[in-house]
Design an enzyme around this catalytic site. Structure first.
Site: not given
Ligand code: NAP
Length: 298
Positions: A62, A106, A129
């Site tokens: 990412k 994460q 997200d």
């Protein structure tokens, strides 16, 4: 326009790698335009807790993708022993930081940290997200918000390949809050891609084989390597394989290979379109995260 790789006479590969590159080029152009008129580049932060190998790989990918498109990125790494309070403090600081447009924490987090507490603390306007309940609710109501990256990547891939979805029977295998459930919501919406008749299957589903055999489109997201086999699908099916599982493989230097939830060799012969693993949904997930971050910056 996406690249079309025809492997067999009948089947087309849904090439997420190339499609994601195309999307990243578009983002790169937009970022360069923003910067040329004096705006700062979008800034994504990623919080990584502990030393989970897969999480480290995802976060590294990412951050690298941010560099590729001209975003600024900040990686915040903490030991697995961090307390929930300490992590919440990081989240609050990111919420308050005007230089950060969007950020991700994460998952999974270490067992002693309640993921829901962290999720709820994230400012929905920075939740790139798309996991915060406010964004999930907006998605369900078809209101503007952040779509969760993997389902967003899946519908973008279907769209880039012009796959017909209206009136199709879509079976979503798996009902997780980050993939199965949201993708089923997106595919039943009254829009394109959407207007599917959606069935959600899970570990308690009876007669799974016959459910899958009736599918025009299968989205497999269960984390069981090569679970969907050729005898479970009908001719011409569209298959999106979300699964990513590390399978031990002594022939590889790493000692493992990545497997999807679909037996590609068998199922691809009966498919009209199918994603490879790797190179399918994974790159599209990252491209979608970048799209969300650009949207947050705007
Ligand atoms: P998850 O939270 O582990 O959920 C798995 C789902 O699969 C559950 O709903 C479970 O049913 C169902 N399931 C498990 N075994 C089953 C079986 N034998 N038959 C039918 N359903 C079954 O999964 P997830 O987080 O959505 O991830 C799924 C896979 O996608 C994993 O391999 C993950 O690594 C991968 N993934 C990939 C990306 C990407 O970017 N490519 C992104 C996210 C996830 P119950 O609800 O009944 O337990």
């Amino acid at each position: 326009m996406c690249s079309v790789i025809q492997i067999f006479e009948f089947m087309t590969l849904l090439d997420g790698l190339t499609t994601a590159q195309t999307i990243k080029k578009r983002i790169q152009t937009e970022v360069a335009e923003r910067v040329s008129v004096g705006k700062r580049p979008p800034h994504l932060a990623a919080v990584l807790v502990g030393d989970n190998g897969a999480s480290q790989t995802y976060v590294t990918a990412k951050v690298k993708a941010c560099e590729e498109v001209g975003f600024k990125s900040t990686l915040i790494q903490r030991e697995a022993e961090i307390t929930e309070q300490e992590l919440l403090k990081i989240v609050h600081d990111l919420n308050e930081n005007p230089e950060i447009d969007g950020y991700i924490v994460q998952l999974p987090l270490p067992k002693h940290i309640n993921e829901l507490h962290i999720l709820l603390a994230i400012d929905p306007s920075k939740d790139v997200d798309g996991f915060h309940p406010e964004n999930v609710g907006k998605m369900a109501l078809n209101l503007p918000g952040f779509l969760p990256a993997t389902p967003y990547g899946i519908i973008t891939l279907l769209k880039e390949y012009g796959i017909e979805t209206e009136g199709k029977h879509c079976v979503v295998l798996g009902r997780s809050s980050i993939v199965g459930l949201p993708v089923s919501i997106l595919l039943q919406r009254n829009t394109y891609p959407g207007n599917c008749t959606v069935t959600i299957a899970h570990s308690k589903t009876k007669n799974l084989k016959s459910v899958l055999q009736s599918a025009d489109i299968i989205i497999a997201a269960i984390g069981k390597p090569a679970f969907v086999t050729a005898d479970m699908v009908k001719e011409g099916v569209v298959v999106v394989d979300v699964g990513i599982t590390r399978v031990p493989d002594d022939s590889r230097k790493s000692g493992f290979r990545i497997s999807g939830d679909v037996d590609f060799q068998g199922v691809s012969v009966k498919s009209s379109f199918i994603t490879p693993v790797p190179g399918g949904v994974g790159p599209m997930t990252i491209a979608s995260l970048l799209l969300n971050t650009l949207q947050a910056a705007k």
